[in-house]
Structures are given as structure tokens and as C-alpha cells.
Motif scaffolding. Structure first.
Motif, PDB file in Angstrom:
ATOM      1  N   THR A   1      55.312  44.679  30.995  1.00 28.86           N
ATOM      2  CA  THR A   1      54.171  43.804  31.286  1.00 28.86           C
ATOM      3  C   THR A   1      54.647  42.524  31.958  1.00 28.86           C
ATOM      4  O   THR A   1      54.073  42.082  32.965  1.00 28.86           O
TER       5      THR A   1
ATOM      6  N   CYS B   1      55.822  43.251  35.543  1.00 26.47           N
ATOM      7  CA  CYS B   1      54.671  43.463  36.430  1.00 26.47           C
ATOM      8  C   CYS B   1      53.961  42.145  36.744  1.00 26.47           C
ATOM      9  O   CYS B   1      53.493  41.933  37.866  1.00 26.47           O
TER      10      CYS B   1
ATOM     11  N   ARG C   1      53.623  40.364  40.343  1.00 25.04           N
ATOM     12  CA  ARG C   1      52.221  40.357  40.746  1.00 25.04           C
ATOM     13  C   ARG C   1      51.731  41.747  41.145  1.00 25.04           C
ATOM     14  O   ARG C   1      51.060  41.929  42.162  1.00 25.04           O
ATOM     15  N   LEU C   2      52.061  42.737  40.326  1.00 27.23           N
ATOM     16  CA  LEU C   2      51.672  44.121  40.585  1.00 27.23           C
ATOM     17  C   LEU C   2      50.354  44.439  39.892  1.00 27.23           C
ATOM     18  O   LEU C   2      50.117  44.009  38.755  1.00 27.23           O
ATOM     19  N   GLN C   3      49.531  45.226  40.544  1.00 25.55           N
ATOM     20  CA  GLN C   3      48.239  45.628  39.998  1.00 25.55           C
ATOM     21  C   GLN C   3      48.407  46.423  38.699  1.00 25.55           C
ATOM     22  O   GLN C   3      47.569  46.346  37.811  1.00 25.55           O
ATOM     23  N   ILE C   4      49.505  47.136  38.567  1.00 22.21           N
ATOM     24  CA  ILE C   4      49.764  47.936  37.371  1.00 22.21           C
ATOM     25  C   ILE C   4      49.939  47.053  36.133  1.00 22.21           C
ATOM     26  O   ILE C   4      49.961  47.548  35.000  1.00 22.21           O
TER      27      ILE C   4
ATOM     28  N   ILE D   1      47.685  45.311  34.871  1.00 20.84           N
ATOM     29  CA  ILE D   1      46.453  45.400  34.078  1.00 20.84           C
ATOM     30  C   ILE D   1      46.563  46.441  32.962  1.00 20.84           C
ATOM     31  O   ILE D   1      46.385  46.108  31.790  1.00 20.84           O
TER      32      ILE D   1
ATOM     33  N   ALA E   1      44.006  40.543  31.363  1.00 19.45           N
ATOM     34  CA  ALA E   1      43.720  41.853  31.960  1.00 19.45           C
ATOM     35  C   ALA E   1      42.259  41.934  32.389  1.00 19.45           C
ATOM     36  O   ALA E   1      41.950  42.402  33.490  1.00 19.45           O
TER      37      ALA E   1
ATOM     38  N   MET F   1      41.754  39.896  35.483  1.00 20.13           N
ATOM     39  CA  MET F   1      42.326  40.558  36.657  1.00 20.13           C
ATOM     40  C   MET F   1      41.455  41.727  37.111  1.00 20.13           C
ATOM     41  O   MET F   1      41.315  41.968  38.304  1.00 20.13           O
ATOM     42  N   ILE F   2      40.879  42.454  36.165  1.00 20.10           N
ATOM     43  CA  ILE F   2      39.942  43.526  36.529  1.00 20.10           C
ATOM     44  C   ILE F   2      38.751  42.925  37.265  1.00 20.10           C
ATOM     45  O   ILE F   2      38.325  43.414  38.310  1.00 20.10           O
TER      46      ILE F   2
ATOM     47  N   THR G   1      39.759  41.845  40.740  1.00 21.29           N
ATOM     48  CA  THR G   1      39.934  43.027  41.595  1.00 21.29           C
ATOM     49  C   THR G   1      38.583  43.567  42.055  1.00 21.29           C
ATOM     50  O   THR G   1      38.403  43.897  43.227  1.00 21.29           O
TER      51      THR G   1
END
Length: 165
Positions: free
Chosen positions: A54, A57, A61-64, A66, A115, A118-119, A122
Motif C-alpha cells: 500500500t 503504491c 501514485r499508482l491506481q492500484i 485503492i 481509498a 481516490m475512487i 477517479t
């Protein structure tokens, strides 16, 4: 595939209701186990791996990030639960309560909050890139959907050209 998924998840939900009743009635209140140390060390190894991935990531700054944040938050909540419940009648109760209240649960809340944010971000970016100008609905009412500028544009014009392809 969606139908199979729905059957499996709904069936699991229905199965677990009587299963919990069975466990409540049949499990012993006291049990001596030989793998206690292995169980806790194994769980904590999984937890530290999840925290590490975590953090990595997040730094990259990776989308994964989340799903990893959600997994890590969930593991922290489970860790707090088992620490407190299993130490309740022991000398370690105060330590477990303090660790849960001051470390595990706040960290879990932070991870789950970030999370969710971030969702939401996105979805907002996808919404804007699709050319939508209406407000984004709350996550609790947002359907699983595909956002494309062409489909949105066709829907606004009342054109069903995209449906004929």
C-alpha cells in the motif's frame, strides 16, 4: 459471468446465516491450539506485506493503491478485532484496547477514507473526460457503468447510432 457471480455471492450470504448459528452453538468456549504463534505471526506477515505494498503504491501514485488500501484497512480492522476479543480476559487486554484505539483502527479509517476519496476522484475525472456536465452522484447511488464521450454524446442527442453497431 455476472449471473454466476450473483448466484455465488448471494448463496454465500444465505449459507453463512445458519452457519454462524451453528458455530455459535457448537464451538467450544476454550480451546488449546498448538499453532497459535504461527497463526499470529502469519497474519502479521500478511499485514506488513499489505502495508508495504500500500505504501509503495501510494509513493508511486499508482491506481492500484485503492484496492490495496481497502485490503490493508480491512486487515487492520480484523487484527484489532482478534487482538481485543482474544485478549479480553487476559493481562494484555489494556494493551490490545490501546493498540486498537490508537493505532490499528485509526490507520484503517485513514486508509478506507483515502481509498474512498481516490475512487471518487477517479470517477470525477472519468465523468469529465466523458463530457458529462451533470453532477456526479454519490458512490452509494452510482451504478457500474462505462463512461465514454461517444455514448454520452449520443444519449444526449437521442441518437441510437451507437446501439446499431
Amino acid at each position: 459471468m455476472r449471473q454466476l457471480f450473483l448466484v455465488v455471492v448471494t448463496g454465500s450470504f444465505i449459507f453463512l446465516i445458519p452457519w454462524i448459528g451453528y458455530l455459535l452453538a457448537s464451538l467450544p468456549s476454550h480451546r488449546v491450539v498448538s499453532q497459535w504463534r504461527f497463526a499470529w505471526v502469519g497474519f502479521d506477515c500478511a499485514l506488513i506485506l499489505a502495508i508495504g505494498v500500500t505504501a509503495l503504491c501510494a509513493w508511486r501514485r499508482l491506481q492500484i493503491f485503492i484496492p490495496w488500501a481497502i485490503v490493508t484497512g480491512t486487515l487492520l480492522i480484523c487484527d484489532a478485532w482478534f487482538d481485543v476479543v482474544l485478549d479480553w480476559n487476559s493481562d494484555d487486554r489494556v494493551g490490545s484496547l490501546l493498540t486498537a484505539a490508537l493505532a490499528e483502527l485509526p490507520m484503517a479509517a485513514l486508509l478506507l477514507y483515502v481509498a474512498r476519496k481516490m475512487i471518487r476522484l477517479t470517477i470525477l475525472i472519468a465523468w469529465q473526460r466523458a463530457g458529462r456536465t451533470d453532477p456526479v452522484p454519490p458512490l452509494s447511488r452510482l451504478s457500474l457503468l462505462i463512461l465514454t464521450a461517444h455514448q454520452d454524446h449520443a444519449a444526449r442527442r437521442g441518437d441510437h447510432e451507437g446501439d446499431r453497431r
